[in-house]
Design a protein around this motif. Sequence first.
Motif, PDB file in Angstrom:
ATOM      1  N   ASP A 143      -1.950  -4.450   0.103  1.00  0.00           N
ATOM      2  CA  ASP A 143      -1.841  -4.979  -1.255  1.00  0.00           C
ATOM      3  C   ASP A 143      -1.154  -3.973  -2.146  1.00  0.00           C
ATOM      4  OD1 ASP A 143      -3.199  -7.264  -0.601  1.00  0.00           O
ATOM      5  OD2 ASP A 143      -5.155  -6.319  -0.947  1.00  0.00           O
ATOM      6  N   MET A 144      -0.590  -2.924  -1.526  1.00  0.00           N
ATOM      7  CA  MET A 144       0.021  -1.876  -2.332  1.00  0.00           C
ATOM      8  C   MET A 144       1.467  -2.248  -2.626  1.00  0.00           C
ATOM      9  SD  MET A 144      -0.021   2.145  -1.417  1.00  0.00           S
ATOM     10  CE  MET A 144       0.426   1.738   0.230  1.00  0.00           C
ATOM     11  N   SER A 175      -7.765   8.719 -10.980  1.00  0.00           N
ATOM     12  CA  SER A 175      -8.527   7.504 -10.761  1.00  0.00           C
ATOM     13  C   SER A 175      -7.638   6.267 -10.956  1.00  0.00           C
ATOM     14  CB  SER A 175      -9.690   7.474 -11.743  1.00  0.00           C
ATOM     15  OG  SER A 175     -10.422   6.312 -11.525  1.00  0.00           O
ATOM     16  N   GLY A 176      -7.745   5.324 -10.016  1.00  0.00           N
ATOM     17  CA  GLY A 176      -7.020   4.064 -10.175  1.00  0.00           C
ATOM     18  C   GLY A 176      -5.578   4.089  -9.721  1.00  0.00           C
ATOM     19  N   THR A 177      -5.151   5.163  -9.052  1.00  0.00           N
ATOM     20  CA  THR A 177      -3.747   5.220  -8.614  1.00  0.00           C
ATOM     21  C   THR A 177      -3.520   4.533  -7.272  1.00  0.00           C
ATOM     22  OG1 THR A 177      -4.247   7.461  -7.870  1.00  0.00           O
ATOM     23  CG2 THR A 177      -2.938   7.256  -9.880  1.00  0.00           C
ATOM     24  N   LYS A 179      -5.696   5.227  -4.249  1.00  0.00           N
ATOM     25  CA  LYS A 179      -6.040   6.071  -3.088  1.00  0.00           C
ATOM     26  C   LYS A 179      -6.687   5.251  -1.976  1.00  0.00           C
ATOM     27  CE  LYS A 179      -8.416   8.996  -5.625  1.00  0.00           C
ATOM     28  NZ  LYS A 179      -8.087   8.442  -6.966  1.00  0.00           N
ATOM     29  N   GLU A 180      -7.543   4.330  -2.403  1.00  0.00           N
ATOM     30  CA  GLU A 180      -8.224   3.521  -1.388  1.00  0.00           C
ATOM     31  C   GLU A 180      -7.220   2.618  -0.661  1.00  0.00           C
ATOM     32  OE1 GLU A 180     -11.957   2.060  -2.643  1.00  0.00           O
ATOM     33  OE2 GLU A 180     -12.140   0.663  -0.973  1.00  0.00           O
ATOM     34  N   LEU A 181      -6.238   2.125  -1.397  1.00  0.00           N
ATOM     35  CA  LEU A 181      -5.211   1.284  -0.762  1.00  0.00           C
ATOM     36  C   LEU A 181      -4.415   2.084   0.267  1.00  0.00           C
ATOM     37  CD1 LEU A 181      -3.687  -0.872  -3.639  1.00  0.00           C
ATOM     38  CD2 LEU A 181      -5.338  -1.529  -1.901  1.00  0.00           C
ATOM     39  N   ASP A 244     -14.385   9.206   0.773  1.00  0.00           N
ATOM     40  CA  ASP A 244     -13.874   9.052  -0.588  1.00  0.00           C
ATOM     41  C   ASP A 244     -14.641  10.001  -1.508  1.00  0.00           C
ATOM     42  OD1 ASP A 244     -12.364   8.054  -2.593  1.00  0.00           O
ATOM     43  OD2 ASP A 244     -13.226   6.039  -2.595  1.00  0.00           O
ATOM     44  N   ARG A 319       5.531   6.424 -13.105  1.00  0.00           N
ATOM     45  CA  ARG A 319       6.334   5.428 -12.387  1.00  0.00           C
ATOM     46  C   ARG A 319       6.490   4.186 -13.264  1.00  0.00           C
ATOM     47  NH1 ARG A 319       1.820   3.077  -8.396  1.00  0.00           N
ATOM     48  NH2 ARG A 319       0.332   4.752  -8.481  1.00  0.00           N
ATOM     49  N   VAL A 362      -3.331   2.061 -12.240  1.00  0.00           N
ATOM     50  CA  VAL A 362      -3.111   0.666 -11.846  1.00  0.00           C
ATOM     51  C   VAL A 362      -4.375  -0.181 -12.046  1.00  0.00           C
ATOM     52  CG1 VAL A 362      -2.293  -0.854 -10.028  1.00  0.00           C
ATOM     53  CG2 VAL A 362      -1.425   1.465 -10.161  1.00  0.00           C
ATOM     54  N   ARG A 363      -5.534   0.433 -11.843  1.00  0.00           N
ATOM     55  CA  ARG A 363      -6.768  -0.335 -12.042  1.00  0.00           C
ATOM     56  C   ARG A 363      -6.821  -0.856 -13.485  1.00  0.00           C
ATOM     57  NH1 ARG A 363     -10.423   3.061 -10.674  1.00  0.00           N
ATOM     58  NH2 ARG A 363     -10.850   2.312  -8.576  1.00  0.00           N
ATOM     59  N   LYS A 366      -4.378  -3.645 -13.992  1.00  0.00           N
ATOM     60  CA  LYS A 366      -4.868  -4.867 -13.352  1.00  0.00           C
ATOM     61  C   LYS A 366      -5.904  -5.550 -14.254  1.00  0.00           C
ATOM     62  CE  LYS A 366      -6.564  -6.213  -8.811  1.00  0.00           C
ATOM     63  NZ  LYS A 366      -6.973  -5.743  -7.484  1.00  0.00           N
TER      64      LYS A 366
HETATM   65  N1  LIG Z   1       0.409  -0.269  -5.817  1.00  0.00           N
HETATM   66  C1  LIG Z   1      -0.564  -1.166  -6.097  1.00  0.00           C
HETATM   67  N2  LIG Z   1      -0.310  -2.493  -5.991  1.00  0.00           N
HETATM   68  C2  LIG Z   1      -1.272  -3.394  -6.270  1.00  0.00           C
HETATM   69  N3  LIG Z   1      -2.518  -3.078  -6.645  1.00  0.00           N
HETATM   70  C3  LIG Z   1      -2.832  -1.772  -6.761  1.00  0.00           C
HETATM   71  C4  LIG Z   1      -1.868  -0.748  -6.493  1.00  0.00           C
HETATM   72  N4  LIG Z   1      -2.453   0.441  -6.699  1.00  0.00           N
HETATM   73  C5  LIG Z   1      -3.720   0.196  -7.073  1.00  0.00           C
HETATM   74  N5  LIG Z   1      -3.966  -1.133  -7.104  1.00  0.00           N
HETATM   75  C6  LIG Z   1      -5.216  -1.798  -7.488  1.00  0.00           C
HETATM   76  O1  LIG Z   1      -5.836  -0.996  -8.488  1.00  0.00           O
HETATM   77  C7  LIG Z   1      -7.221  -0.842  -8.242  1.00  0.00           C
HETATM   78  C8  LIG Z   1      -7.552   0.626  -8.034  1.00  0.00           C
HETATM   79  O2  LIG Z   1      -7.017   1.076  -6.796  1.00  0.00           O
HETATM   80  P1  LIG Z   1      -7.850   2.061  -5.844  1.00  0.00           P
HETATM   81  O3  LIG Z   1      -9.286   1.665  -5.773  1.00  0.00           O
HETATM   82  O4  LIG Z   1      -7.128   2.182  -4.549  1.00  0.00           O
HETATM   83  O5  LIG Z   1      -7.696   3.394  -6.699  1.00  0.00           O
HETATM   84  P2  LIG Z   1      -8.330   4.828  -6.445  1.00  0.00           P
HETATM   85  O6  LIG Z   1      -7.221   5.796  -6.568  1.00  0.00           O
HETATM   86  O7  LIG Z   1      -9.109   4.812  -5.179  1.00  0.00           O
HETATM   87  O8  LIG Z   1      -9.286   4.988  -7.713  1.00  0.00           O
HETATM   88  P3  LIG Z   1     -10.650   5.879  -7.871  1.00  0.00           P
HETATM   89  O9  LIG Z   1     -10.234   7.325  -7.900  1.00  0.00           O
HETATM   90  O10 LIG Z   1     -11.182   5.454  -9.196  1.00  0.00           O
HETATM   91  O11 LIG Z   1     -11.510   5.544  -6.724  1.00  0.00           O
HETATM   92  C9  LIG Z   1      -7.532  -1.705  -7.036  1.00  0.00           C
HETATM   93  O12 LIG Z   1      -7.964  -2.972  -7.485  1.00  0.00           O
HETATM   94  C10 LIG Z   1      -6.213  -1.827  -6.329  1.00  0.00           C
HETATM   95  O13 LIG Z   1      -6.141  -3.022  -5.597  1.00  0.00           O
END
Ligand SMILES: Nc1ncnc2c1ncn2[C@@H]1O[C@H](COP(=O)(O)OP(=O)(O)OP(=O)(O)O)[C@@H](O)[C@H]1O
Length: 460
Positions: A143-144, A175-177, A179-181, A244, A319, A362-363, A366
Amino acid sequence: MFKCNLLIVEDNVDLCETLADIFRKNDFNVQTAFRTDDAREILRRDLIDLVILDLKLPDGSGLKVLDTVKDVDSDILVIMITANTHVEPAVEAMKSGAYDYIMKPFELDEVKLVVQKALETQILKREVARLKRQHESMFPKTDMFSVNKKMEEVKRMIKIVAETPRTSLLIEGESGTGKELVADALHQWSIRSSGPFIKVNCAAIPENLLESELFGHEKGAFTGADAMKKGLFEMANNGTIFLDEISSMDLALQPKILRVLETQSFRRIGGTSDIKLDVRIIAASNRNLQEMVNNGEFRDDLLYRLKVIVIKLPPLRERIDDIIFLANIFIESNNREFNKSIKGLTDDAKELLLNYRWPGNVRELKNVMERAVILCNTAYIGADLLPSELNADAGDTVSSGVNGVSPLANGHFGSLAEIEKLHIEYMLDQCSGNKSKTARELGISRSTLREKMKLYDIDG
Ligand SMILES: Nc1ncnc2c1ncn2[C@@H]1O[C@H](COP(=O)(O)OP(=O)(O)OP(=O)(O)O)[C@@H](O)[C@H]1O
Ligand SMILES: [Mg+2]
């Protein structure tokens, strides 16, 4: 750019012919129909891009034609024409998917303007769809989404690491960039994808429980351990484990993780022998681990072992080209989720999005788009539907240095001619200035390309 196939459905023969003439002169392929039956036949037979549709036709309502459009291809844009005494059905038509409506009597310029806007929307939609398709063929099951150069680099890196089965990875980013994706993608793209993928949020599990959660324990290892329990490492065998928020991990537990990384083996709490393991470890942190090492809050040996491969996710404000692109993707997914048909953002709204600093990355974007889609009752999301924080940042300027990205992907709106010029320049750039290739990609002849380059004063 592309020759638009326009269908005009209007029973007033004079009006129909006047409109047809204008658009033919503007390089459209025009077909006309006076009745719903004829219109529906044309829609089924030919590939139509745009329909100008009179609401009142001799053999019934134009809405019947709208239904056929939805059956044939819901991407066809429909502009309704209606008498000013019949606004309500036109509004109804928009609810069921028409793009816009024009009231009779109208100026011809007005029709041209609405058609031009419609085409820009359609070109943008097609470009987003094309980029998504291209993205999916290169990077399946993720979904990235991104059109940003640095993020392309990130994805290339994930691909490389995915091909080695054991290499561990550290993902850093605010946060929200995403990482989990990244962790998800690495697992999905690797040969381990058929194995388990275990996610452990080190910050969410109380410190005193984390060790037994990760390593499990033997029967009688401690009071209350009345049976053997497998740990998460063991459960991740042949797959991937994602640690994580590793920055929250207790200093005392860190050497044990280092040991798993170094020996690919572990010992349950209370156990007397090592158990071999085949697992990839991915760690993520939104704090700067090097700083934590400097402050004595994180072990240097673990950081150096984790740091072999690091992916640093850039914050969204670095970006800029992703902001409108992702906003459009989120509008699309929220449209599906909430059964709406919002077409995009107004220019004011775009400007606010582009000038905001996005501390939640990105969070946050969204969430902002979800809220806006829910609140929006018009075709376009306006600045008034964006949270007040975004207005507070207005006035800050952020440069939008977009390299190698189509102006369309950047949500650029302008006149059709402007978009055409930008798109030609972009394609020339993509094809390294090779005109034959560019013409082929654009679906036009070399001589047409030459004419257009001359018209728009494009060098090359
Ligand atoms: N490139 C992307 N395209 C689409 N959705 C994205 C993208 N990057 C992040 N998201 C969405 O943004 C939200 C946050 O992403 P994610 O959980 O991977 O962030 P994180 O870096 O793990 O944040 P945290 O440090 O708070 O855990 C999720 O809902 C994810 O689906
Ligand atoms: Mg996360």
